[in-house]
Scaffold this motif. Structure first.
Motif, PDB file in Angstrom:
ATOM      1  N   GLU A 107      70.547  34.378  -0.872  1.00  0.00           N
ATOM      2  CA  GLU A 107      69.378  35.251  -0.954  1.00  0.00           C
ATOM      3  C   GLU A 107      69.624  36.403  -1.922  1.00  0.00           C
ATOM      4  O   GLU A 107      70.739  36.602  -2.402  1.00  0.00           O
ATOM      5  CB  GLU A 107      69.024  35.806   0.433  1.00  0.00           C
ATOM      6  N   GLY A 108      68.566  37.195  -2.149  1.00  0.00           N
ATOM      7  CA  GLY A 108      68.630  38.296  -3.089  1.00  0.00           C
ATOM      8  C   GLY A 108      68.992  39.618  -2.451  1.00  0.00           C
ATOM      9  O   GLY A 108      69.372  39.696  -1.272  1.00  0.00           O
ATOM     10  N   ALA A 109      68.807  40.682  -3.231  1.00  0.00           N
ATOM     11  CA  ALA A 109      69.223  42.015  -2.810  1.00  0.00           C
ATOM     12  C   ALA A 109      68.462  42.501  -1.584  1.00  0.00           C
ATOM     13  O   ALA A 109      69.030  43.191  -0.729  1.00  0.00           O
ATOM     14  CB  ALA A 109      69.035  43.000  -3.967  1.00  0.00           C
ATOM     15  N   SER A 110      67.180  42.165  -1.474  1.00  0.00           N
ATOM     16  CA  SER A 110      66.392  42.659  -0.347  1.00  0.00           C
ATOM     17  C   SER A 110      66.902  42.102   0.975  1.00  0.00           C
ATOM     18  O   SER A 110      66.986  42.824   1.978  1.00  0.00           O
ATOM     19  CB  SER A 110      64.910  42.297  -0.525  1.00  0.00           C
ATOM     20  N   ALA A 111      67.254  40.814   0.997  1.00  0.00           N
ATOM     21  CA  ALA A 111      67.780  40.209   2.224  1.00  0.00           C
ATOM     22  C   ALA A 111      69.153  40.785   2.565  1.00  0.00           C
ATOM     23  O   ALA A 111      69.449  41.036   3.744  1.00  0.00           O
ATOM     24  CB  ALA A 111      67.867  38.693   2.064  1.00  0.00           C
ATOM     25  N   ILE A 112      69.975  41.013   1.532  1.00  0.00           N
ATOM     26  CA  ILE A 112      71.302  41.599   1.771  1.00  0.00           C
ATOM     27  C   ILE A 112      71.157  43.002   2.354  1.00  0.00           C
ATOM     28  O   ILE A 112      71.848  43.375   3.313  1.00  0.00           O
ATOM     29  CB  ILE A 112      72.107  41.641   0.465  1.00  0.00           C
ATOM     30  N   THR A 113      70.251  43.783   1.778  1.00  0.00           N
ATOM     31  CA  THR A 113      70.006  45.136   2.280  1.00  0.00           C
ATOM     32  C   THR A 113      69.505  45.098   3.718  1.00  0.00           C
ATOM     33  O   THR A 113      69.921  45.913   4.554  1.00  0.00           O
ATOM     34  CB  THR A 113      68.972  45.856   1.393  1.00  0.00           C
ATOM     35  N   ALA A 114      68.617  44.161   4.015  1.00  0.00           N
ATOM     36  CA  ALA A 114      68.064  44.045   5.364  1.00  0.00           C
ATOM     37  C   ALA A 114      69.158  43.755   6.388  1.00  0.00           C
ATOM     38  O   ALA A 114      69.210  44.373   7.459  1.00  0.00           O
ATOM     39  CB  ALA A 114      67.004  42.947   5.402  1.00  0.00           C
ATOM     40  N   VAL A 115      70.032  42.813   6.068  1.00  0.00           N
ATOM     41  CA  VAL A 115      71.121  42.464   6.988  1.00  0.00           C
ATOM     42  C   VAL A 115      72.106  43.630   7.102  1.00  0.00           C
ATOM     43  O   VAL A 115      72.610  43.920   8.193  1.00  0.00           O
ATOM     44  CB  VAL A 115      71.839  41.185   6.517  1.00  0.00           C
ATOM     45  N   SER A 116      72.360  44.306   5.992  1.00  0.00           N
ATOM     46  CA  SER A 116      73.280  45.437   6.025  1.00  0.00           C
ATOM     47  C   SER A 116      72.763  46.547   6.938  1.00  0.00           C
ATOM     48  O   SER A 116      73.497  47.075   7.775  1.00  0.00           O
ATOM     49  CB  SER A 116      73.486  45.981   4.609  1.00  0.00           C
ATOM     50  N   ILE A 117      71.497  46.894   6.788  1.00  0.00           N
ATOM     51  CA  ILE A 117      70.902  47.942   7.626  1.00  0.00           C
ATOM     52  C   ILE A 117      70.841  47.488   9.079  1.00  0.00           C
ATOM     53  O   ILE A 117      71.200  48.225  10.002  1.00  0.00           O
ATOM     54  CB  ILE A 117      69.503  48.304   7.110  1.00  0.00           C
ATOM     55  N   GLY A 118      70.377  46.261   9.294  1.00  0.00           N
ATOM     56  CA  GLY A 118      70.254  45.750  10.661  1.00  0.00           C
ATOM     57  C   GLY A 118      71.588  45.643  11.365  1.00  0.00           C
ATOM     58  O   GLY A 118      71.716  45.992  12.549  1.00  0.00           O
ATOM     59  N   SER A 119      72.611  45.200  10.647  1.00  0.00           N
ATOM     60  CA  SER A 119      73.937  45.064  11.263  1.00  0.00           C
ATOM     61  C   SER A 119      74.531  46.427  11.583  1.00  0.00           C
ATOM     62  O   SER A 119      75.284  46.570  12.553  1.00  0.00           O
ATOM     63  CB  SER A 119      74.869  44.278  10.343  1.00  0.00           C
ATOM     64  N   GLN A 120      74.190  47.443  10.779  1.00  0.00           N
ATOM     65  CA  GLN A 120      74.665  48.795  11.057  1.00  0.00           C
ATOM     66  C   GLN A 120      74.078  49.305  12.374  1.00  0.00           C
ATOM     67  O   GLN A 120      74.779  49.894  13.196  1.00  0.00           O
ATOM     68  CB  GLN A 120      74.287  49.736   9.917  1.00  0.00           C
TER      69      GLN A 120
ATOM     70  N   GLU B  25      62.174  53.177   9.927  1.00  0.00           N
ATOM     71  CA  GLU B  25      61.572  54.280   9.165  1.00  0.00           C
ATOM     72  C   GLU B  25      62.514  55.477   9.115  1.00  0.00           C
ATOM     73  O   GLU B  25      62.625  56.148   8.077  1.00  0.00           O
ATOM     74  CB  GLU B  25      60.237  54.665   9.800  1.00  0.00           C
ATOM     75  N   LEU B  26      63.193  55.739  10.225  1.00  0.00           N
ATOM     76  CA  LEU B  26      64.139  56.844  10.264  1.00  0.00           C
ATOM     77  C   LEU B  26      65.279  56.639   9.281  1.00  0.00           C
ATOM     78  O   LEU B  26      65.777  57.590   8.668  1.00  0.00           O
ATOM     79  CB  LEU B  26      64.698  57.002  11.684  1.00  0.00           C
ATOM     80  N   LEU B  27      65.689  55.387   9.105  1.00  0.00           N
ATOM     81  CA  LEU B  27      66.785  55.054   8.196  1.00  0.00           C
ATOM     82  C   LEU B  27      66.327  54.924   6.744  1.00  0.00           C
ATOM     83  O   LEU B  27      67.137  54.566   5.877  1.00  0.00           O
ATOM     84  CB  LEU B  27      67.460  53.752   8.647  1.00  0.00           C
ATOM     85  N   GLN B  28      65.058  55.212   6.491  1.00  0.00           N
ATOM     86  CA  GLN B  28      64.523  55.154   5.135  1.00  0.00           C
ATOM     87  C   GLN B  28      64.760  53.783   4.502  1.00  0.00           C
ATOM     88  O   GLN B  28      65.235  53.666   3.361  1.00  0.00           O
ATOM     89  CB  GLN B  28      65.139  56.253   4.271  1.00  0.00           C
ATOM     90  N   THR B  29      64.423  52.734   5.261  1.00  0.00           N
ATOM     91  CA  THR B  29      64.610  51.367   4.779  1.00  0.00           C
ATOM     92  C   THR B  29      63.741  51.113   3.551  1.00  0.00           C
ATOM     93  O   THR B  29      62.539  51.389   3.577  1.00  0.00           O
ATOM     94  CB  THR B  29      64.241  50.357   5.882  1.00  0.00           C
ATOM     95  N   PRO B  30      64.325  50.589   2.469  1.00  0.00           N
ATOM     96  CA  PRO B  30      63.522  50.301   1.270  1.00  0.00           C
ATOM     97  C   PRO B  30      62.364  49.345   1.581  1.00  0.00           C
ATOM     98  O   PRO B  30      62.512  48.426   2.391  1.00  0.00           O
ATOM     99  CB  PRO B  30      64.532  49.650   0.318  1.00  0.00           C
ATOM    100  N   ALA B  31      61.234  49.557   0.921  1.00  0.00           N
ATOM    101  CA  ALA B  31      60.022  48.777   1.204  1.00  0.00           C
ATOM    102  C   ALA B  31      60.247  47.284   1.014  1.00  0.00           C
ATOM    103  O   ALA B  31      59.753  46.461   1.795  1.00  0.00           O
ATOM    104  CB  ALA B  31      58.883  49.262   0.313  1.00  0.00           C
TER     105      ALA B  31
ATOM    106  N   THR C 172      76.877  59.709   6.045  1.00  0.00           N
ATOM    107  CA  THR C 172      76.384  58.778   5.030  1.00  0.00           C
ATOM    108  C   THR C 172      75.259  59.409   4.219  1.00  0.00           C
ATOM    109  O   THR C 172      75.205  59.264   2.989  1.00  0.00           O
ATOM    110  CB  THR C 172      75.883  57.485   5.697  1.00  0.00           C
ATOM    111  N   VAL C 173      74.364  60.122   4.885  1.00  0.00           N
ATOM    112  CA  VAL C 173      73.277  60.816   4.185  1.00  0.00           C
ATOM    113  C   VAL C 173      73.848  61.865   3.235  1.00  0.00           C
ATOM    114  O   VAL C 173      73.396  61.994   2.089  1.00  0.00           O
ATOM    115  CB  VAL C 173      72.309  61.467   5.196  1.00  0.00           C
ATOM    116  N   ILE C 174      74.857  62.623   3.704  1.00  0.00           N
ATOM    117  CA  ILE C 174      75.487  63.649   2.853  1.00  0.00           C
ATOM    118  C   ILE C 174      76.078  63.006   1.606  1.00  0.00           C
ATOM    119  O   ILE C 174      75.910  63.522   0.483  1.00  0.00           O
ATOM    120  CB  ILE C 174      76.585  64.392   3.637  1.00  0.00           C
ATOM    121  N   VAL C 175      76.745  61.879   1.778  1.00  0.00           N
ATOM    122  CA  VAL C 175      77.364  61.196   0.638  1.00  0.00           C
ATOM    123  C   VAL C 175      76.305  60.622  -0.293  1.00  0.00           C
ATOM    124  O   VAL C 175      76.426  60.699  -1.532  1.00  0.00           O
ATOM    125  CB  VAL C 175      78.309  60.084   1.133  1.00  0.00           C
TER     126      VAL C 175
END
Length: 447
Positions: free
Chosen positions: A43-56, A119-125, A258-261
């Motif tokens: 998959e592409g970047a959007s799916a990778i980002t989704a799994v990364s955020i969800g797994s966090q 939404e709190l995690l500012q997930t990319p659209a 993470t936000v600070i960084v």
């Protein structure tokens, strides 16, 4: 099949218990990375980002569940140490009731909060829909994830850390196989990764229950043990709730840092991201020491063998400090070479090495307060563990990260010092609490 942790060489007991626990933790971390690797192949970047955020998010939920399960482990261990197997069976039954009720409540609550969390995690659209499907699927499968951790806590409370290792290995193999099937063949993207995780946990639960019944791995539980007991539930929560809150607070602090960084720019964010992944693996050893101390010291505390409890604390700290020193010296010599394994960008390698040079010392100091936290939990004083972590986070980790980021915008070396400085404060507080409040306890006949 119960393992007696109150006899024999303490060094042998510690390593016999901690090594399988460490292996199980390593496998869980490895399979989590496997999800990202496999989806990255298809998959592409959007799916990778989704799994990364969800797994966090799911990592945060899981460590909180594990924190609560410490209450079951300690309660069972103390009962078995006191040679009260009927009482231990009551703890197993009441722990099961607590986790069933908690899992159902958490499932409904988190499913309702899936959108606000993203939404709190500012997930990319472009990754939002995939991330929502991933989180919702994992949240709906939370009872299975909870069941696995509850079963593991029961077995570890009886001195068995090997069986949970086997169960997580089986679950991991199913997870990888289902990832390839759902993502590679059926193209289910992030939803497929979540479905694979949930189904693999379900397989692990079924197999573990079958193994417990076939090989008599656990104390038998009767219907009478499943009747709610206010005292037993209170003892479980007395130990487990502070650890649950502690783990949740720690994860929130990581998100803040993470936000600070992230405000420093993409290069710094990438460098710190790699560093955090490495630290996650390196911290598996201190974490295994903490869990081993809590189980072994609890069983010996129940038996009134306080000197053996202090022995396991001393040996665990010595092991953790030796490990931390070795890891620190290695990364001081080889941090850039390690960073090259993850990126070829010279700017990220430079910044990541700066971060690791200072952050890696946290393995040394964290090994001390991790072991003390396990010891405090064994004596039903997990509020001490919660307190020193909250103090270090509020007074050092978060403000230290913010100040280092503001004062030293061109280097990550000072930023990496915030975490070990917080751990050093925690270690000092732990030593004070140990000397101040446990000396009187050790003079008594009963814990």
């Amino acid at each position: 099949m119960n393992n007696d942790l109150t006899q024999g060489s303490m060094v042998k007991t510690l390593f016999a218990f901690s090594l399988p626990y460490l292996a199980a933790a390593f496998l869980q971390a490895f399979y989590g990375l496997a999800d990202l690797f496999i989806i990255g192949q298809y998959e592409g970047a959007s799916a990778i980002t989704a799994v990364s955020i969800g797994s966090q998010v799911m990592h945060m939920v899981t460590v909180m569940i594990v924190g609560l399960s410490v209450g079951i482990t300690v309660s069972i261990s103390r009962s078995l140490g006191a040679r009260r197997p009927a009482e231990a069976a009551r703890y197993i039954g009441n722990g099961a009731l607590l986790f069933v009720a908690g899992a159902l409540a958490a499932t409904l609550l988190l499913a309702f909060l899936a959108h606000p969390i993203l939404e709190l995690l500012q997930t990319p659209a472009e990754a939002y829909d995939d991330a929502y499907r991933y989180l919702l699927t994992c949240f709906l499968g939370l009872p299975l994830i909870t069941a696995y951790n509850a079963i593991s806590s029961v077995l570890r409370g009886q001195g068995d850390s090997r069986s949970p290792m086997v169960f997580v290995a089986i679950a991991g193999l199913f997870n990888i196989g289902l990832d390839v099937l759902f993502i590679g063949l059926f193209h289910l993207s992030a939803f497929g990764a979540a479905l694979a995780t949930v189904l693999a946990q379900g397989v692990s639960v079924v197999l573990s229950l079958a193994a417990i019944r076939r090989y008599h791995l656990s104390l038998p539980v009767t219907r009478a043990d499943l009747v709610p007991d206010k005292e037993k539930l209170g003892n479980i929560l007395q130990v487990g709730m502070p650890i649950l809150c502690q783990e949740g607070f720690i994860q929130v602090s990581f998100l803040v840092i993470t936000v600070i960084v992230n405000l420093r720019g993409v290069l710094d964010a990438a460098a710190v991201g790699i560093g955090e992944k490495l630290i996650t693996f390196l911290f598996l050893v201190p974490s295994s020491m903490m869990s081993s101390v809590s189980a072994i010291a609890a069983q010996n505390a129940g038996a009134g063998l306080h000197e053996r409890s202090r022995q396991v604390l001393r040996y665990a700290i010595a092991t953790g400090v030796t490990y931390g020193l070795a890891v620190t010296l290695f990364f001081w010599a080889a941090a850039p070479k390690v960073m090259v394994l993850f990126t070829s960008d010279t700017a990220i390698i430079l910044k990541g090495s700066q971060y690791l040079y200072s952050y890696i010392t946290d393995c040394l100091f964290a090994s001390i307060h991790f072991c003390f936290s396990g010891f405090f939990s064994a004596y039903r004083k997990s509020l001490y563990a919660f307190a020193h972590n909250v103090i270090s986070i509020l007074l050092v980790r978060i403000p230290g990260s913010w100040l280092a980021s503001a004062w030293f915008p061109d280097t990550l070396l000072p930023l990496g010092l915030a975490s070990p400085a917080g751990s050093l404060l925690s270690a000092i507080i732990c030593c004070f609490l140990y000397r101040r409040y446990f000396s009187r306890l050790f003079n008594r006949q009963e814990p």
